[in-house]
Write a protein that holds these residues in place. Structure first.
Motif: not given
Ligand code: NAG
Ligand code: NAG
Length: 280
Positions: A258, A260-261
């Motif tokens: 996603n 963001t990480t």
């Molecule tokens: C996406 O970002 C969120 C917030 O940082 C995180 O909790 C989540 O594990 C991440 N990955 C997915 C696959 O959603």
């Protein structure tokens, strides 16, 4: 051994002078008299040194041929217990505890001295410490005299000298011109063996992207913040997880699905593997 110690002690008592002089070095251990000194410098000199460990060489009369009073009052390395030899390193900070029992004043200095037959008494490098008025007759004794601190010469200056116990001493030399008295105190020192080479396996240093700080004169408002490029992978699309290079560094940064990480550089491969499992 016990007999020698007892007889020396008795000798000290029998010859205890009316006034115990002048300045004593209480640590580290200084050269002391022993049987070889007795043989070389004679009974009178031996009695004088054992009677007043803080005394001056002018008391050590008569002087035998072969007895060098201006080198450690004639006291010899061969009489010293091995435990008294200080193992040191070049440029090492050291200190000497001095009791100015009878202040006389006068110049004094500390030096590293080559006591080998070839360089007998020669100072290695320059004086490590000098005093114009040591154990002064007026005022309190300065703390840098009672707790005398100095630094040994550097490795280049010492060179190949002082590698063997008995080759070098740290000498405190004090003279009181008013009384024509000369005092020598010697601490035996030997250079520590060179350190072994470092192990061949050196730890891997992981390079981290660094953000270079803007110069202090630049107004922060006109300096756009440096951001790593964020690549968004569509949540349900079939594209792979992307490897991107941050705007400010060369180390690759893996981004999560996603976007963001961010993974650490070290886990980039694991992230890529995980991404393939998810989207291929
Ligand atoms: C996406 O970002 C969120 C917030 O940082 C995180 O909790 C989540 O594990 C991440 N990955 C997915 C696959 O959603
Ligand atoms: C070192 O000390 C001795 C003894 O007091 C003195 O004669 C000599 O001038 C001193 N030298 C220096 C450089 O301090």
């Amino acid at each position: 051994m016990v007999f020698v110690a007892v007889s020396v002690a008795l000798l000290c008592l029998a010859r205890l002078p009316a006034v115990l002089g002048h300045a004593g070095v209480s640590s580290p251990p200084i050269r002391r008299p022993g049987n070889n000194f007795l043989q070389t410098c004679g009974q009178a000199s031996f009695a004088s040194v054992t009677g007043d460990p803080t005394g001056h060489i002018e008391e050590q009369e008569p002087v035998n041929a072969g007895c060098d009073l201006t080198l450690c009052r004639g006291m010899l390395f061969s009489d010293q217990p091995a435990s008294n030899v200080q193992t040191v390193k070049a440029s090492q900070a050291m200190e000497m505890s001095v009791d100015c029992t009878i202040p006389h004043g006068g110049p004094a200095n500390v030096s590293l001295v080559d006591t080998t037959a070839g360089g007998s008494g020669a100072i290695i490098g320059s004086f490590l410490k000098t005093f114009s008025d040591f154990c002064p007759t007026t005022g309190p004794t300065p703390t840098d005299q009672t707790n005398l601190q100095y630094t040994l010469p550097d490795a280049e200056t010492i060179g190949g000298k002082c590698q063997t116990a008995g080759d070098c001493v740290v000498q405190l030399f004090w003279a009181t011109p008013d009384f024509s008295q000369n005092y020598y105190y010697c601490v035996d020192v030997v250079m520590a063996a060179a350190a072994p080479p470092p192990p061949s396996t050196t730890p891997v240093v992981v390079q981290q992207p660094t953000v270079v700080a803007a110069p202090a004169t630049t107004p922060p408002a006109v300096q756009p913040p440096v951001q790593p490029t964020v690549v968004n992978a569509p949540a349900a699309a079939s594209s792979s997880a992307k490897m991107v290079t941050s705007a400010t560094g060369s180390a690759p940064t893996a981004l999560a699905a996603n976007g963001t990480t961010p993974f650490s550089a070290a886990s980039a491969n694991a992230g890529r593997r995980r991404a393939r499992l998810l989207w291929f």
